[in-house]
Design an enzyme around this catalytic site. Structure first.
Site, PDB file in Angstrom:
ATOM      1  N   ASP A  75       0.864  -1.172   0.000  1.00  0.00           N
ATOM      2  CA  ASP A  75       0.000   0.000   0.000  1.00  0.00           C
ATOM      3  C   ASP A  75       0.909   1.233   0.000  1.00  0.00           C
ATOM      4  O   ASP A  75       2.131   1.122   0.182  1.00  0.00           O
ATOM      5  CB  ASP A  75      -0.890  -0.027   1.241  1.00  0.00           C
ATOM      6  CG  ASP A  75      -1.793   1.180   1.339  1.00  0.00           C
ATOM      7  OD1 ASP A  75      -2.392   1.574   0.317  1.00  0.00           O
ATOM      8  OD2 ASP A  75      -1.898   1.745   2.443  1.00  0.00           O
TER       9      ASP A  75
ATOM     10  N   ASP B  58      -1.882  -0.706   6.082  1.00  0.00           N
ATOM     11  CA  ASP B  58      -1.978  -0.019   7.373  1.00  0.00           C
ATOM     12  C   ASP B  58      -3.405   0.191   7.843  1.00  0.00           C
ATOM     13  O   ASP B  58      -3.620   0.619   8.980  1.00  0.00           O
ATOM     14  CB  ASP B  58      -1.286   1.343   7.297  1.00  0.00           C
ATOM     15  CG  ASP B  58      -2.091   2.340   6.482  1.00  0.00           C
ATOM     16  OD1 ASP B  58      -2.508   3.369   7.035  1.00  0.00           O
ATOM     17  OD2 ASP B  58      -2.325   2.074   5.291  1.00  0.00           O
TER      18      ASP B  58
ATOM     19  N   ASP C  93      -0.087   5.052   1.334  1.00  0.00           N
ATOM     20  CA  ASP C  93      -0.240   5.912   2.514  1.00  0.00           C
ATOM     21  C   ASP C  93      -0.227   5.101   3.795  1.00  0.00           C
ATOM     22  O   ASP C  93      -0.946   4.099   3.929  1.00  0.00           O
ATOM     23  CB  ASP C  93      -1.550   6.704   2.419  1.00  0.00           C
ATOM     24  CG  ASP C  93      -1.491   7.779   1.347  1.00  0.00           C
ATOM     25  OD1 ASP C  93      -0.551   8.594   1.377  1.00  0.00           O
ATOM     26  OD2 ASP C  93      -2.374   7.798   0.466  1.00  0.00           O
TER      27      ASP C  93
END
Length: 216
Positions: free
Chosen positions: A7, A163, A9
């Site tokens: 991923d 996250d 961000d």
């Protein structure tokens, strides 16, 4: 384990504080206070079209898109002055290169943001899959199944790093074992979404123990 899927961000870099600041600024005219709790529950991990439709249902699609575009432009201004890779990322990517592991970016981020982050951090992955190029983004599994298809791999041949619960659900639904980065969400929420391991950053000993087991 021929591939590592990342991923953007909150994973390659801890960008959530910058996104929170940008959203807080964008929402001021609407009387909405986007503090950390609001950002985590209402914004983090979602596509911009979903965010604006959810928290500002009075806006037309065009108005919501314009607001999101302005927010992302503000984010890029902030990121240009304060962006660092998550601890241990360079070591992990060196390890991937040495062991001929393929790397891919799988993100809901707009292309302009992805280009900025990848350029600023001097990252060069084999593949970039962005939700804006697909009919559906995370938490749908499509971004990850698309990455696997383009790499010619099955789900058991990859590890994903995420996250947010939304991102974790996307990867897990695609059948990919997923490691959670604790940059913005509680470990319990990531575990419930399906992570096999949660770590503070890429330098965590538990992560390296897992990688060594995978390659032996």
């Amino acid at each position: 384990m021929p591939a590592l899927l990342f991923d953007l961000d909150g994973t390659l870099a801890d960008t959530d504080p910058l996104h929170q600041r940008a959203w807080a600024h964008a929402l001021v005219p609407f009387g909405i206070v986007s503090d950390l709790e609001f950002y985590t529950k209402q914004i983090a991990g979602r596509r911009n079209s979903e965010i604006t439709a959810s928290i500002l249902p009075q806006l037309t699609d065009a108005e919501g898109a314009a607001l999101a575009d302005a927010k992302e432009a503000h984010f890029r201004e902030l990121a240009g002055t304060d962006l660092q890779p998550l601890t241990g990322l360079d070591k992990l990517l060196d390890y991937a290169k040495q062991n001929q592991l393929r790397t891919a970016l799988v993100s809901n981020a707009p292309r302009a943001n992805a280009d900025l982050v990848m350029s600023t951090l001097a990252l060069n992955f084999e593949l970039c899959v962005l939700a804006e190029d697909l009919p559906r983004g995370k938490p749908d599994p499509l971004p990850y199944t698309t990455a696997l298809e383009k790499l010619g791999l099955n789900p058991t041949q990859a590890l994903a790093f995420e996250d947010s619960p939304s991102g974790v659900r996307s990867a897990v639904a695609a059948g990919i074992r997923t490691i959670g980065l604790l940059t913005g969400h509680a470990p319990e929420s990531l575990t419930r979404a399906g992570t096999i391991l949660n770590v503070e950053n890429f330098a965590a000993l538990a992560l390296w123990s897992l990688l060594e087991r995978e390659l032996t």
